[in-house]
Motif scaffolding. Sequence first.
Motif, PDB file in Angstrom:
ATOM      1  N   THR A 118       5.374  -4.094  -2.293  1.00 55.70           N
ATOM      2  CA  THR A 118       5.098  -3.354  -1.646  1.00 55.70           C
ATOM      3  C   THR A 118       4.806  -2.696  -0.568  1.00 55.70           C
ATOM      4  O   THR A 118       4.786  -3.623   0.442  1.00 55.70           O
ATOM      5  N   ASP A 150       2.493   1.870  -0.772  1.00 51.97           N
ATOM      6  CA  ASP A 150       3.369   2.446  -1.646  1.00 51.97           C
ATOM      7  C   ASP A 150       3.983   1.016  -2.453  1.00 51.97           C
ATOM      8  O   ASP A 150       4.310   0.173  -2.388  1.00 51.97           O
ATOM      9  N   GLN A 174       1.151   6.032  -4.872  1.00 52.29           N
ATOM     10  CA  GLN A 174       1.557   6.231  -3.215  1.00 52.29           C
ATOM     11  C   GLN A 174       0.291   7.259  -2.694  1.00 52.29           C
ATOM     12  O   GLN A 174      -0.149   7.760  -3.356  1.00 52.29           O
TER      13      GLN A 174
END
Length: 309
Positions: A118, A150, A174
């Motif tokens: 991540t 993200d 996102q």
Amino acid sequence: MEQKLLHKMFNGEATDNELTQIRQWVNADKANRETFYHERALFDALQLNSFQKENHVRKQSVPLWKWIGGAAAAAVIALFLLYNVPAFTDKNIQPEIAFNTIKVPAGQRVEVTLADGTHIWLNARSEFSYPVSFNGDTREVRLKGEAFFDVAKNKNKKFIVNTGRCEVEVLGTQFNVEAYNENEFSTALIQGSVKVTDRSQPDESVVLEPNNTVSLNNGKLTVTPITDFNPYSWKEGLITFKDINFKDLMKKLEKNFGIRIIIDNHTLDNYACSGKFRISDGIEQVLRALQQDAHFTFERESGTEIRIR
């Protein structure tokens, strides 16, 4: 280096001079660095052995940027290191959760990639905590401030952002989260799907669709479409705004630069601003540019206060 001084640092009690002394010692040679990490592990082991009955989350408060110096300080800002020590003398004692914490100073931003892949951008004056490793069936992190996520997809492990009052749950997506205090919260979804829950009202939750934002208004979660994506360009190091009220812009600048702005010039009340600046340019450069269209003067009255006339 005295063990007592190192443990003082691990406890978050070392002075700036002591942090500088430790930094110089750690950077002196490889053997010192190995000793430092050994003492770090020993300190955590001692903490774990004293841990009794209930789970406990320990947050380190030693800003690494103060003692590693140089270019690394600019990149990392304030990263606190903890190491898991899987040694327990009592089978009934549950392992403690060790957290890394990043604090971002005013006017800065930080990028970090977690162990699961991540990727996260942290805005100015944000504090972000995450576990050393994601164990169990969830990936939970904590945020006070603003961050763009993200999230790496993992259908078997939900990703949860805990902001205190509200919680954002996601599998892979996102999105932007802003939560500088308990009563200020918003999440903007760029792609994927998230579920937002007001922890003070667990039955009240919202499943957000892309290009929408949810925010707390009068204590309730409210969904609205995103009509302007400029506010999220902060992760590129930009302050971008379009037709924003001058007073609202000043509030945003206060957050970014950690400064109080006092507006005495009320002719600016209805002034709408548009522009794009680099955060690294600093607040005074932004104000000078705004002076080209709006008639005002400003004066820095202290290190943390600006008055606009």
